[in-house]
Design a protein around this motif. Structure first.
Motif, PDB file in Angstrom:
ATOM      1  N   VAL A 181       0.845  -1.203   0.000  1.00 13.16           N
ATOM      2  CA  VAL A 181       0.000   0.000   0.000  1.00 13.16           C
ATOM      3  C   VAL A 181       0.880   1.254   0.000  1.00 13.16           C
ATOM      4  CG1 VAL A 181      -1.633   1.346   1.398  1.00 13.16           C
ATOM      5  CG2 VAL A 181      -2.018  -1.078   1.019  1.00 13.16           C
ATOM      6  N   GLY A 182       1.936   1.249   0.813  1.00 14.05           N
ATOM      7  CA  GLY A 182       2.857   2.377   0.834  1.00 14.05           C
ATOM      8  C   GLY A 182       3.553   2.581  -0.502  1.00 14.05           C
ATOM      9  N   LEU A 183       3.975   1.490  -1.129  1.00 17.47           N
ATOM     10  CA  LEU A 183       4.602   1.604  -2.448  1.00 17.47           C
ATOM     11  C   LEU A 183       3.616   2.108  -3.493  1.00 17.47           C
ATOM     12  CD1 LEU A 183       6.862  -1.561  -2.581  1.00 17.47           C
ATOM     13  CD2 LEU A 183       7.587   0.817  -2.575  1.00 17.47           C
ATOM     14  N   PHE A 184       2.366   1.679  -3.391  1.00 12.40           N
ATOM     15  CA  PHE A 184       1.355   2.150  -4.332  1.00 12.40           C
ATOM     16  C   PHE A 184       1.154   3.659  -4.206  1.00 12.40           C
ATOM     17  CE2 PHE A 184      -3.087   3.266  -5.171  1.00 12.40           C
ATOM     18  CZ  PHE A 184      -3.152   2.956  -6.522  1.00 12.40           C
ATOM     19  N   VAL A 185       1.065   4.138  -2.975  1.00  9.86           N
ATOM     20  CA  VAL A 185       0.890   5.580  -2.757  1.00  9.86           C
ATOM     21  C   VAL A 185       2.105   6.346  -3.270  1.00  9.86           C
ATOM     22  CG1 VAL A 185       0.706   7.346  -0.963  1.00  9.86           C
ATOM     23  CG2 VAL A 185      -0.721   5.315  -0.847  1.00  9.86           C
ATOM     24  N   LYS A 186       3.299   5.840  -2.988  1.00  9.15           N
ATOM     25  CA  LYS A 186       4.527   6.505  -3.430  1.00  9.15           C
ATOM     26  C   LYS A 186       4.624   6.532  -4.952  1.00  9.15           C
ATOM     27  CE  LYS A 186       9.536   5.986  -2.990  1.00  9.15           C
ATOM     28  NZ  LYS A 186      10.593   5.196  -2.366  1.00  9.15           N
ATOM     29  N   MET A 187       4.372   5.408  -5.598  1.00  9.83           N
ATOM     30  CA  MET A 187       4.464   5.355  -7.057  1.00  9.83           C
ATOM     31  C   MET A 187       3.363   6.184  -7.720  1.00  9.83           C
ATOM     32  SD  MET A 187       7.114   3.744  -7.815  1.00  9.83           S
ATOM     33  CE  MET A 187       7.959   4.192  -6.335  1.00  9.83           C
TER      34      MET A 187
END
Length: 168
Positions: free
Chosen positions: A76-82
């Motif tokens: 989820v964190g990677l999705f928000v960052k990307m």
């Protein structure tokens, strides 16, 4: 890319400073926590020391194996960052091309990002490229030279503007 869209421009420096301090403190705290849970020799050879530390969690013989939850949080964190990177790239390109429509720029940027995902055959190759080329070429230019050039430009602009004001 996002700072110009802030409603309260006066609070920009304060919000940015507190954000950097919070994230820095958060990362330092979790790295210290991982080093105290795992030995430094173990955490240095592990690809994902956080997951190795999470596997050791046992609460009252009930709550075990919380690593799927941590993996979900990482995704989820990677999705928000990307998504933020993608939005920043689309906004940056649409500001470069003044007469373009945002939808077309967004689709072109997304297509380019999608094609780039096939360039790395494995995670190990991706990490090797990062250490081999990113640290040698990208990091010095974008993290050292361009900020120093910008700081020198701002300082020179401030010096010359003060001289111009005082000579009048």
């Amino acid at each position: 890319m996002f700072w110009k869209h802030l409603n309260e421009q006066k609070r920009l420096a304060k919000i940015s400073l507190w954000s950097y301090l919070f994230v820095g403190g958060f990362l330092i705290f979790f790295n210290i926590l991982i080093l105290t849970i795992l030995d430094p020799s173990i955490s240095s050879i592990s690809s994902f020391p956080l997951l190795r530390a999470v596997r050791l969690i046992e609460i009252a013989d009930f709550l075990e194996r919380v690593d799927p939850l941590v993996i979900l949080l990482i995704y989820v964190g990677l999705f928000v960052k990307m998504t933020a990177f993608y939005l920043g790239a689309a906004l940056g390109l649409s500001s470069l091309w003044k007469n373009s429509r945002h939808g077309v720029v967004t689709l072109l940027t997304g297509g380019f990002i999608y094609l780039l995902t096939f360039t790395s055959p494995s995670y190990i190759f991706h990490i090797w490229i990062g250490f081999e080329y990113n640290l040698r070429f990208h990091f010095p230019v974008f993290q050292i030279w361009i900020p120093l050039l910008l700081a020198a430009t701002i300082a020179a602009k401030g010096i010359f503007s003060k001289k111009g004001v005082s000579s009048r």
